[in-house]
Design an enzyme around this catalytic site. Structure first.
Site, PDB file in Angstrom:
ATOM      1  N   CYS A 162      56.643  -5.122  -1.051  1.00 33.80           N
ATOM      2  CA  CYS A 162      55.273  -4.804  -1.488  1.00 33.80           C
ATOM      3  C   CYS A 162      54.657  -5.929  -2.323  1.00 33.80           C
ATOM      4  CB  CYS A 162      55.257  -3.507  -2.291  1.00 33.80           C
ATOM      5  SG  CYS A 162      55.694  -2.046  -1.305  1.00 33.80           S
TER       6      CYS A 162
ATOM      7  N   TYR B  86      72.871   9.271   9.313  1.00 29.79           N
ATOM      8  CA  TYR B  86      71.672   9.579   8.538  1.00 29.79           C
ATOM      9  C   TYR B  86      70.620   8.497   8.807  1.00 29.79           C
ATOM     10  CZ  TYR B  86      74.820  12.616   5.834  1.00 29.79           C
ATOM     11  OH  TYR B  86      75.725  13.579   5.462  1.00 29.79           O
ATOM     12  N   ALA B  87      69.371   8.798   8.526  1.00 36.48           N
ATOM     13  CA  ALA B  87      68.307   7.804   8.654  1.00 36.48           C
ATOM     14  C   ALA B  87      67.277   8.003   7.549  1.00 36.48           C
ATOM     15  CB  ALA B  87      67.634   7.888  10.024  1.00 36.48           C
TER      16      ALA B  87
ATOM     17  N   TYR C 154      44.291  12.094 -25.079  1.00 42.58           N
ATOM     18  CA  TYR C 154      42.931  11.630 -25.387  1.00 42.58           C
ATOM     19  C   TYR C 154      42.900  10.787 -26.648  1.00 42.58           C
ATOM     20  CZ  TYR C 154      38.382  11.622 -27.634  1.00 42.58           C
ATOM     21  OH  TYR C 154      37.242  11.219 -28.289  1.00 42.58           O
TER      22      TYR C 154
ATOM     23  N   LYS D 139      37.062  15.433 -22.463  1.00 41.55           N
ATOM     24  CA  LYS D 139      37.112  16.045 -21.135  1.00 41.55           C
ATOM     25  C   LYS D 139      37.446  14.938 -20.152  1.00 41.55           C
ATOM     26  CE  LYS D 139      33.150  18.739 -22.385  1.00 41.55           C
ATOM     27  NZ  LYS D 139      31.829  19.248 -21.960  1.00 41.55           N
TER      28      LYS D 139
ATOM     29  N   THR E 121      68.672   1.421  -1.945  1.00 44.31           N
ATOM     30  CA  THR E 121      68.728   2.561  -2.867  1.00 44.31           C
ATOM     31  C   THR E 121      69.893   3.478  -2.524  1.00 44.31           C
ATOM     32  OG1 THR E 121      66.358   2.532  -3.290  1.00 44.31           O
ATOM     33  CG2 THR E 121      67.490   4.615  -3.653  1.00 44.31           C
TER      34      THR E 121
ATOM     35  N   PRO F  15      76.305  13.581  14.541  1.00 44.78           N
ATOM     36  CA  PRO F  15      77.101  13.853  13.333  1.00 44.78           C
ATOM     37  C   PRO F  15      77.393  12.581  12.535  1.00 44.78           C
ATOM     38  CG  PRO F  15      77.988  15.072  15.200  1.00 44.78           C
ATOM     39  CD  PRO F  15      76.932  14.156  15.751  1.00 44.78           C
TER      40      PRO F  15
END
Length: 548
Positions: free
Chosen positions: A42, A274-275, A421, A429, A14, A271
């Site tokens: 997954c 990132y992780a 609904y 409801k 990503t 510096p």
């Protein structure tokens, strides 16, 4: 600008795609130790069970498609073996040839994920013992089933992956047992909600061994702390640990668990490094405390945020809520936020309630009820967690509640939600509205509750009156000792049988009729308490508590 990403699944993939969309000129390299990149981890159990027939469908992108669409250099079978922050280089090993080389970077993203825990005990490395993390693991399990023709399997661990594997092994024709060290399956559930899952999973032929740990494996014999099981194959699903050796070796700050510590921009203490993903420590969205919550959705969001910041766009991660859903044969189990154990650990003074509502209008065919449990902070009334067990419509109700938590809603705000609904989809409801109505009655003092865990401690000495408002036929099928049966529809005519000078504790099947009884009694001057969740919840929990 050159960015190297170590790990090409979920967060890493990503981040790479997002960074390319933000910066057409950036040089982007993904280093992936395995032979597959951007695969649907997954979905792996469903290939084993035959639901996903083609293993090719598990791969979302290939190195070639990444190059063609995103102009990203993906190098599979390329293992990052050392990070050199001083020179801003990564030492890479070409796994097929064994050769190593150095690759420089301007920014580095770590997305190594988490690895399955394989207990250090006798037999854990046997040829019939498997873990599931990637496509090669999946193919290995599938090949074993096809070639060895196992008839039985034991899954060690009753979490999400363990249950998905259990279901799919049943679908593959195996006799399956689950061993779980805790007293219930699915750790984010409370025991009372898990009890319903236990009953259902056993009705599908799976054998449960709860409160039981693995001691050793000797061939086809699984030796437990209490008893033994014979099985042709064993799946280890006892949890995962962050894979962060690479980070540790270059002095990136880790917590006691070994997770990488990052700030809200996904930056480490080193510096330009990132992780993201399962390798990092996150902030629990509800408690604001550090946590380890390895989930694919958050990993993807973190990858996007890391890419934003590298490209110069301000972006922050606000925390992981733990929203998750599980398909278990036809049942759906979904959770978000805190359960009672985690709320207590966090020191939150909470209240709770249960509802049992139909998935859509009951006059429209196919309606089935779902069990909903919600927790809220007594002081702020903010929703802090919810659990739903049922069949149709569970996922969308949990998503609504998860969204409400994310935006700081109070439990009483659920009464105001205007949800779609039509009879095939919901009721006028909605179950989410109903949850809000019940909670509003509690918060406003119109309804006082007692719970399944209070029942046994209620005095049977006549100092309180115990009332069962179900029908005589329902009572014949099971009752709680000491409760007097007066059906709801005859209650007004029989009020004289109930002493006014004693508290009245009332139950029915699900809590609705007993609530109506409480309103009748309160309107006539009685002090009344309603059993939250009713007989069905009480009976489910007690039966599971007493199960062998």
């Amino acid at each position: 600008m050159k960015t190297i990403i170590i790990g090409g699944v979920a967060g890493g993939a990503t981040a790479a795609a997002r960074l390319r969309r933000l910066d057409e000129k950036a040089e982007i390299i993904i280093l992936e130790r395995g032979e597959y990149v951007s695969f649907a981890n997954c979905g792996l159990p469903y290939y084993i069970g035959g639901v996903i027939a083609d293993s090719g469908n598990l791969t979302l992108q290939t190195p070639e498609s990444f190059k063609a669409r995103f102009n990203i250099n993906v190098r599979v079978l390329s293992e990052a073996i050392k990070i050199n922050p001083e020179t801003k280089t990564v030492t890479v090993k070409n796994i097929p040839t064994g050769e190593t080389y150095e690759e420089n970077y301007d920014n580095l993203i770590l997305s190594m994920g988490a690895e399955p825990i394989r207990p250090n005990m006798e037999g854990a490395d046997g040829s019939n013992v498997f873990t599931l993390r990637n496509i090669p693991d999946t193919l290995k399990i599938k090949d074993y089933i096809n070639s060895a023709k196992p008839k039985s399997a034991v899954v060690i661990g009753g979490g999400y992956i363990g249950l998905e594997m259990a279901e799919n092994l049943v679908e593959a024709g195996l006799d399956v047992s689950i061993v779980e060290l805790a007293d219930h399956l699915i750790a984010p559930l409370d025991f009372d909600m898990a009890a319903e899952v236990h009953r259902y999973i056993k009705s599908n032929g799976i054998h449960l061994y709860l409160n039981n740990g693995l001691k050793a494996i000797k061939g086809n014999t699984v030796i437990l702390e209490n008893g033994e099981i014979t099985a042709d194959m064993i799946i280890m699903s006892v949890g995962v640990r962050p894979e962060t050796t690479l980070a540790r070796n270059c002095n990136i700050e880790l917590n006691a668990r070994g997770s990488i510590i990052v700030n809200s921009k996904m930056q480490t203490n080193v510096p330009d490094i990132y992780a993201v993903g399962d390798a990092i420590q996150v902030k629990d969205f509800v408690t604001k405390k550090p946590a380890f919550i390895p989930l694919a959705g958050p990993a993807n969001k973190q990858g996007r945020i890391a890419a934003d910041n590298i490209a110069g766009y301000e972006s922050v991660y606000t925390g992981t809520q733990g929203s998750a859903v599980l398909k278990l044969f036809d049942m759906t189990v979904a959770t978000t936020g805190l359960n009672e154990k985690s709320a207590t650990t966090a020191g939150i003074d909470y209240d709770k309630t249960y509802t049992f509502s139909a998935s859509h209008a009951t006059y429209y065919p196919g309606a089935v009820n779902m069990s909903i449990k919600a927790l809220w902070d007594k002081k702020t009334l903010k929703i802090i967690g919810a659990q739903i067990v049922g069949f149709d419509g569970v996922d969308k109700r949990l998503d609504v509640i998860a969204t409400a938590i994310r935006f700081g809603a109070k439990i009483t705000d659920l009464t105001t939600l205007e949800l779609c609904y039509a009879p095939p989809f919901s009721s006028a409801k909605d179950p989410v509205n109903m949850l809000g109505f019940v909670a509003e009655n509690i918060v406003s003092g119109k309804l006082k509750q007692f719970f399944w865990h209070d029942v046994e401690s209620l005095p049977r000495d006549g100092s309180v009156f115990l009332l069962d408002t179900r029908t005589p036929f329902e009572v014949m099928r099971g009752k709680i000792d000491g409760f007097v049966n007066i059906p709801l529809d005859s209650l007004r005519q029989r009020l004289k049988e109930i002493p006014k000078d004693k508290p009245v504790y009332v139950h029915c099947h699900s809590g609705l009729r007993s609530y109506l009884a409480c309103r009748i009694l309160s309107g006539n001057g009685y002090d009344c308490y309603n059993l939250a969740g009713g007989w069905r919840l009480y009976e489910s929990v007690i039966n599971e508590r007493n199960a062998p």
